[in-house]
Design an enzyme around this catalytic site. Structure first.
Site, short mmCIF file in Angstrom:
data_model
loop_
_atom_site.label_atom_id
_atom_site.label_comp_id
_atom_site.label_asym_id
_atom_site.label_seq_id
_atom_site.Cartn_x
_atom_site.Cartn_y
_atom_site.Cartn_z
N LYS A 18 -12.15 -33.33 24.60
CA LYS A 18 -12.29 -33.90 23.25
C LYS A 18 -12.44 -35.41 23.32
O LYS A 18 -12.08 -36.07 24.30
CB LYS A 18 -11.09 -33.52 22.37
CG LYS A 18 -9.70 -33.93 22.91
CD LYS A 18 -9.28 -35.36 22.65
CE LYS A 18 -7.94 -35.70 23.29
NZ LYS A 18 -7.69 -37.14 23.38
N ASP A 146 -2.20 -31.99 22.17
CA ASP A 146 -3.64 -31.76 22.10
C ASP A 146 -4.03 -30.30 22.39
O ASP A 146 -5.21 -29.94 22.30
CB ASP A 146 -4.38 -32.66 23.11
CG ASP A 146 -4.37 -34.13 22.70
OD1 ASP A 146 -4.09 -34.41 21.51
OD2 ASP A 146 -4.65 -34.99 23.55
#
Length: 312
Positions: A18, A146
């Site tokens: 990401k 995350d």
């Protein structure tokens, strides 16, 4: 032979890295953590995890990035994910995990989180434990802030520790050129440096809140699919700290912007740098220019889907 008796012997899951297109960090709290407000985009740089039936838990790691510092024992986050799922479901066996890494380790792109998400999903399919999606996201959050995003992918807003996710509408595709680090940065170290930076410069910085929020301009830009608007609203509170720890990143940011990037940002806690390009042609030109400067460069796009099972 019934379908239930035909246990899988191998499952292959792919999960994305990401970019934080926006990251605000709240005040240091008494428990040593910070609340954050982040806009995440999953991009086309993936971790591949293959899970095999085994009696105990083990992991091997290969890949196209520097693997120094990636553990190959039970401290590996993918092994922790598998053990957590086994405890949660009462599964008696183990698993052998093969991780193929393409997201830089300690690079601020959530590579370890992608491994953990992939391991959860792979083991759930391998063992037939059929954990409800909501519960899997809760386990993911226990593993790291995350990890839930690596399961869901796409574009999302994260609040709290970053693990409370809400999907964000995003039109079209963003084109990114990433400069991959030749060494990693420790996330806790970058947060410590941010706290020190804020203490040193407290009077000249904007006041820091307990509950940061994502700038509405970022959400507008993502909704509109407008890279110029997105470039103007991108921000990372950790960038100053990462640049303090790795001053060479400043030259890279300047080089990218001199070669047509709309903007450059340190991704997460760094030291990966993500340059946003206006379109695919600009991204190609930028990739060539940065490669010519002997930087390790990869071109990606987003958003992409989260962790998913692939047919072998």
């Amino acid at each position: 032979m019934s379908h239930r008796a035909a246990a899988k012997t191998k499952v292959h899951v792919r999960a994305p890295g990401k970019i934080n297109v926006f990251l605000k960090v709240g005040r240091l709290q008494d428990d040593g953590y910070h609340d954050v407000a982040s806009a995440y985009q999953a991009v086309s740089l993936f971790e591949d995890v293959r899970a095999y039936q085994a009696d105990d838990f083990s992991v091997s790691v290969t890949g196209s990035v520097d693997l120094d510092g990636v553990p190959t024992d039970e401290t590996n986050i993918a092994v922790q994910a598998a053990k957590l799922l086994a405890r949660e479901t009462g599964h008696q066996g183990g698993v052998h995990l093969e991780i193929e890494k393409h997201v830089p380790a300690a690079g601020g792109m959530g590579g370890g989180s992608a491994d953990a998400a992939a391991a959860l999903l792979a083991c759930d399919h391998l063992w037939g434990t059929a954990l409800p999606r909501e519960r899997m996201l809760e386990l993911a959050a226990e593993l790291g802030a995350d990890v839930p995003f690596a399961l869901t992918g796409g574009t999302a807003i994260g609040t709290g520790r970053g693990d409370k996710l809400s999907p964000a509408l995003a039109q079209g595709h963003s084109h990114w050129v990433l400069v991959l680090p030749d060494s990693g940065l420790s996330t806790p170290e970058v947060y410590h440096e941010l706290d020190r930076h804020r203490q040193r410069n407290g009077s000249t910085l904007l006041p820091v809140t307990d509950r940061p929020e994502v700038d509405p301009k970022v959400l507008q830009a993502l909704r509109a699919g407008d890279p110029h608007m997105l470039a103007e609203s991108m921000h990372n509170d950790l960038q100053a700290a990462a640049l303090q720890l790795e001053p060479a990143l400043i030259d890279i940011l300047e080089l990218g912007e001199a070669n047509g990037a709309l903007t450059g940002i340190v991704s997460g806690s760094g030291p990966t740098i993500a340059f946003l390009a206006a379109d695919v042609d600009s991204a190609l030109d930028l990739q060539v220019a940065l490669s010519a400067a002997r930087l390790d460069v990869v071109r990606v796009s987003g958003p992409v889907h989260g962790a998913r099972v692939l047919a072998e």
